[in-house]
Write an enzyme that holds these catalytic residues in place. Structure first.
Site, PDB file in Angstrom:
ATOM      1  CD  GLU A   1       2.795  -7.748  14.852  1.00  0.00           C
ATOM      2  OE1 GLU A   1       1.958  -7.545  13.968  1.00  0.00           O
ATOM      3  OE2 GLU A   1       3.848  -7.105  14.920  1.00  0.00           O
TER       4      GLU A   1
ATOM      5  NE  ARG B   1      -2.161  -1.281   3.435  1.00  0.00           N
ATOM      6  CZ  ARG B   1      -2.332  -2.207   4.358  1.00  0.00           C
ATOM      7  NH1 ARG B   1      -3.268  -3.105   4.218  1.00  0.00           N
ATOM      8  NH2 ARG B   1      -1.584  -2.224   5.429  1.00  0.00           N
TER       9      ARG B   1
END
Length: 176
Positions: free
Chosen positions: A98, A61
């Site tokens: 994460e 993006r």
């Protein structure tokens, strides 16, 4: 430049991609030509006098915002891609997520020593991907002029990960 309520164009999707996460979706900006034009115009205004040699943008993006900006500013566009997507001699950096590890790459010839590079992503969350991109750029001998995001989520502490770097965002959100 006239002001624009960018928040009104950003879709907020609860429980995506996981329950308890509020997803800030930039596609609302892309489907609103006035919002998208405002973002590009604002970027050009912010960096008009900043002496930037190129823009490195994060897949995918980030490409959407970086390409028209690079065109308008007359500067090269450097793609920061996921591993295995670029041909030729590449530089790569592995980093922690994460939920695991990932690798990004740039073509070695795209960043030149001494260049001042703007690093761009659509959304700055934890800052891990951007930190890896910054390290690649510096390993190539260039310097980071600024880090830019359309959206910033400072409650995820990206300022700690990107400490020492200038960060500019158009819209910040301070809580989930």
């Amino acid at each position: 430049m006239k002001s624009f309520d960018l928040d009104s164009a950003i879709r907020k999707i609860p429980d995506f991609p996981h329950k308890g996460i509020l997803f800030y979706d930039i596609t609302g900006i892309l489907t609103n030509p006035e919002a998208f034009a405002w973002c590009i115009d604002r970027m050009c205004e912010i960096y008009a006098d900043r002496n930037i040699d190129s823009i490195a943008c994060i897949e995918a993006r980030g490409f959407v915002f970086a390409a028209p900006f690079a065109y308008r500013m007359g500067i090269p566009l450097v793609l920061v891609r996921k591993a295995g997507k670029l041909p030729g001699r590449i530089m790569k950096k592995e980093y922690s997520l994460e939920y695991g590890r990932a690798t990004i790459e740039i073509q070695a010839s795209d960043i030149l020593p001494g260049q001042k590079v703007l690093v761009l992503d659509d959304l700055i969350a934890t800052g891990g991907t951007l930190k890896a991109a910054v390290e690649l750029i510096e390993e190539a001998g260039a310097s980071v002029a600024d880090i830019f995001g359309v959206i910033g989520l400072p409650f995820l502490n990206y300022h700690d990960v990107l400490k020492g770097y200038s960060i500019t965002v158009l819209q910040e959100y301070y809580n989930e």
